[in-house]
Enzyme design. Structure first.
Site, PDB file in Angstrom:
ATOM      1  N   HIS A 199       0.848  -1.180   0.000  1.00  0.00           N
ATOM      2  CA  HIS A 199       0.000   0.000   0.000  1.00  0.00           C
ATOM      3  C   HIS A 199       0.895   1.245   0.000  1.00  0.00           C
ATOM      4  O   HIS A 199       2.104   1.149   0.154  1.00  0.00           O
ATOM      5  CB  HIS A 199      -0.922   0.010   1.222  1.00  0.00           C
ATOM      6  CG  HIS A 199      -1.893  -1.130   1.240  1.00  0.00           C
ATOM      7  ND1 HIS A 199      -1.609  -2.324   1.869  1.00  0.00           N
ATOM      8  CD2 HIS A 199      -3.124  -1.266   0.699  1.00  0.00           C
ATOM      9  CE1 HIS A 199      -2.641  -3.141   1.709  1.00  0.00           C
ATOM     10  NE2 HIS A 199      -3.571  -2.530   1.007  1.00  0.00           N
ATOM     11  N   HIS A 330     -10.915   3.642  -2.287  1.00  0.00           N
ATOM     12  CA  HIS A 330     -10.460   2.390  -1.684  1.00  0.00           C
ATOM     13  C   HIS A 330     -10.474   2.409  -0.166  1.00  0.00           C
ATOM     14  O   HIS A 330     -11.123   1.588   0.489  1.00  0.00           O
ATOM     15  CB  HIS A 330      -9.051   2.045  -2.186  1.00  0.00           C
ATOM     16  CG  HIS A 330      -8.399   0.938  -1.418  1.00  0.00           C
ATOM     17  ND1 HIS A 330      -7.437   1.173  -0.453  1.00  0.00           N
ATOM     18  CD2 HIS A 330      -8.597  -0.403  -1.435  1.00  0.00           C
ATOM     19  CE1 HIS A 330      -7.052   0.024   0.062  1.00  0.00           C
ATOM     20  NE2 HIS A 330      -7.745  -0.946  -0.508  1.00  0.00           N
ATOM     21  N   PHE A 351      -6.438  -3.561   7.789  1.00  0.00           N
ATOM     22  CA  PHE A 351      -5.815  -4.263   6.678  1.00  0.00           C
ATOM     23  C   PHE A 351      -5.483  -5.720   6.992  1.00  0.00           C
ATOM     24  O   PHE A 351      -5.624  -6.593   6.130  1.00  0.00           O
ATOM     25  CB  PHE A 351      -4.550  -3.532   6.222  1.00  0.00           C
ATOM     26  CG  PHE A 351      -4.819  -2.396   5.273  1.00  0.00           C
ATOM     27  CD1 PHE A 351      -5.912  -2.410   4.424  1.00  0.00           C
ATOM     28  CD2 PHE A 351      -3.952  -1.314   5.213  1.00  0.00           C
ATOM     29  CE1 PHE A 351      -6.156  -1.371   3.549  1.00  0.00           C
ATOM     30  CE2 PHE A 351      -4.178  -0.263   4.339  1.00  0.00           C
ATOM     31  CZ  PHE A 351      -5.286  -0.299   3.509  1.00  0.00           C
TER      32      PHE A 351
END
Length: 585
Positions: A199, A330, A351
């Protein structure tokens, strides 16, 4: 000489290279279908300069008996395919360039007359009208448009994946673990004591594309359906702005209990999610969502690095900076879907656990779809050509449970991976730009902040404004096309395991509330916690394309702009080191 009309219908049967007195040339031949007695005729030799066989006479080449026909008549007989190319005849044989016509396997003629003294030579394979494409791409469809048969297959595939032993790399637990390992420090960069992170950089899109590719292949193999394709959660269009019903059946393998109870259907998604329930109408939420999508994919993503994110090279900072879509929608969808009231946060909003929810994959299929849409918006919107991007690699497990190393350069075309997105789905946000809250009159000058300007570095624990000088102003249309003006908010430091959001406004002159569908709203910085219960500070940057925004605000001629940071949620510990204007060619 006058040429006889070729027998019809014609079939392109072969091409040969011959040598005439003037050099190399082509020969094209035709014959009647299904007629073994038909004569093989030769079309005029095509020679680079003269277009003749070198003598101006018809050829008597015994290998190819028959008469010349006028090449124009032959091409017209072939359906007029090359009629428009007649001006190229006699200039370049390749000026006729076009693919060889696909044969009709149900209509093949005898080849007896092609060999002297050989009878009953038949080279034709069995006749058939059933010809399948070599590659039939799987079509990923919007979740709200799936039929009952597909839904049952999808539920069965996920149920079978969840039933696999936990130590099977194809199992649902291990599939979720792949995402966790790549985003929470499970791996170091090969040969370096530096964390690998997928990321906050240009690796975001290619990693998740490959991740879904293998997940999809495993699901298809479990139900023995190679054509199975994941659906995408179409939250960028009004008809998809709720959690799809296929994910809300509590008896289904697609259900997850750790979603925010406030956000079940018919509650609408908020792409500008601020961790508070909206007070505006459904119509205004829809308008806001469409404007957010326009800004993140169209006006704010006019260069590859704005869209993909910042370069991430071996040994460098593992969080250099997100691209527009990774940031929003997102991150905002992750936080909107997950349940913030959990004590352990094992949900979409963190996450390390996000991929344990089946809706994760539909969410990321839509994110992947935005990559394809973005590349269709103009010739400058192309994949990054930097070798450090193209040669970055990941390891995944395939449908056979075998480890496969893949490279970014091999995932740039979805058709090469065997799938496409349903292109009949409306994309209303392409024509829904934000609009200024208050139109600026020609004689109106930009006001200074009504409160004392902040000083950098600064905490983002309250609303704070800064005056930022512009190196260039009054740029021409060409200059704007050549270089995007970018607002860079640099040195953003925060605890990566806290949910954080702050908004960025430009020239919000009277400190009134700005919404995401206003031009003054330049963008947001959103962080999804990597995991819960620990503290780890990271530094990154936020880059916002503002060329079109400044045009909308009539600020092209201004020497400076007023940048206002508005905290929305988080512990208030985020700090910003620098704010400046840069230009990206």
């Amino acid at each position: 000489m006058a040429s006889p009309s070729p027998p019809m219908p014609l079939v392109l049967s072969s091409a040969a290279t011959t040598t005439a007195t003037t050099g190399a040339s082509f020969g094209l031949f035709y014959r009647k279908k299904k007629d073994p007695s038909s004569t093989i005729h030769r079309l005029n030799n095509l020679v680079v300069c003269s277009g003749s066989n070198g003598s101006g006479e018809e050829s008597n080449n015994s290998l190819w008996p028959g008469k010349f026909i006028d090449r124009r008549e032959a091409l017209i007989g072939l359906g007029g395919l090359y009629g428009s190319a007649s001006s190229a005849f006699g200039v370049d044989p390749f000026a006729l360039a076009a693919p060889v016509t696909t044969p009709d396997p149900s209509n093949c003629g005898s080849s007896t007359d092609l060999a002297d003294g050989v009878k009953d030579l038949d080279c034709c394979p069995p006749s058939t009208n059933n010809v399948k494409p070599f590659l039939k791409p799987r079509v990923r469809k919007a979740a709200q448009s799936l039929d009952k048969e597909y839904i049952e297959k999808y539920k069965e595939a996920v149920a079978l994946m969840k039933a696999l032993p936990d130590d099977d790399p194809r199992s649902f637990k291990q599939q979720a673990g792949v995402h966790c390992a790549y985003c929470t420090g499970g791996y170091d960069q090969l040969g370096l004591p530096v964390e690998l992170q997928v990321h906050f950089s240009w690796l975001f899109f290619p990693f998740h594309r490959f991740y879904l590719y293998f997940h999809e292949r495993i699901l298809g193999s479990l139900i023995k359906d190679p054509d199975f394709a994941l659906p995408f959660w179409n939250y960028d269009a009004p008809q998809g702005m709720e959690i799809p019903k296929i994910f809300t059946d509590k008896s289904s393998s697609l259900y997850d209990a750790f979603r925010d109870g406030r956000h079940q259907p018919p509650t609408l998604v908020e792409l500008d999610y601020n961790d508070v329930e909206p007070t505006i109408s459904r119509e205004k939420i829809i308008q806001s969502n469409l404007s957010v999508m326009y800004r993140q994919v169209v006006s704010g993503a006019r260069t590859p690095l704005l869209f993909f994110g910042q370069p991430y090279r071996s040994g460098s900072n593992p969080s250099p900076g997100m691209g527009t879509v990774e940031n929003i929608p997102h991150n905002s969808i992750h936080l909107w879907t997950g349940d913030p009231n959990q004590s352990n946060r094992i949900d979409m909003g963190t996450f390390f656990s996000a991929a344990r929810d089946p809706i994760f994959y539909a969410h990321h299929a839509n994110v992947d779809r935005f990559w394809s849409i973005w590349k269709s918006l103009g010739e400058k919107r192309q994949d990054i050509k930097d070798k450090d991007f193209l040669n970055a690699s990941f390891v995944f497990y395939d449908e056979n449970g075998e480890a496969v190393r893949v490279y970014v350069k091999d995932c740039l075309d979805t058709r090469a991976l065997g799938y496409v997105y349903d292109d009949t789905v409306p994309i209303p946000w392409l024509k829904t730009p934000p609009t200024p809250r208050v139109s600026r009159t020609p004689n109106k000058t930009k006001k200074k902040p009504t409160t004392k300007p902040g000083k950098l570095p600064s905490s983002v624990d309250k609303i704070v404004s800064f005056e930022v000088k512009r190196p260039k102003k009054s740029r021409s249309t060409k200059e704007k096309d050549d270089e995007e003006e970018i607002l860079v908010i640099d040195g953003i430091e925060f605890n990566r395991n806290e949910a954080i959001k702050f908004d960025v406004f430009i020239n919000d002159e009277d400190n009134r509330e700005i919404r995401a569908d206003n031009s003054e709203f330049a963008g947001s910085f959103v962080n999804v916690p990597h995991m819960k219960g620990s503290s780890m500070n990271i530094k990154t940057c936020l880059s916002l394309g503002i060329t079109e925004l400044l045009e909308s605000l009539d600020a092209d001629n201004d020497d400076s702009i007023i940048v206002t940071l508005v905290p929305r949620f988080g512990d208030g510990s985020a700090t910003v080191k620098d704010i400046r204007i840069e230009y990206d060619a």
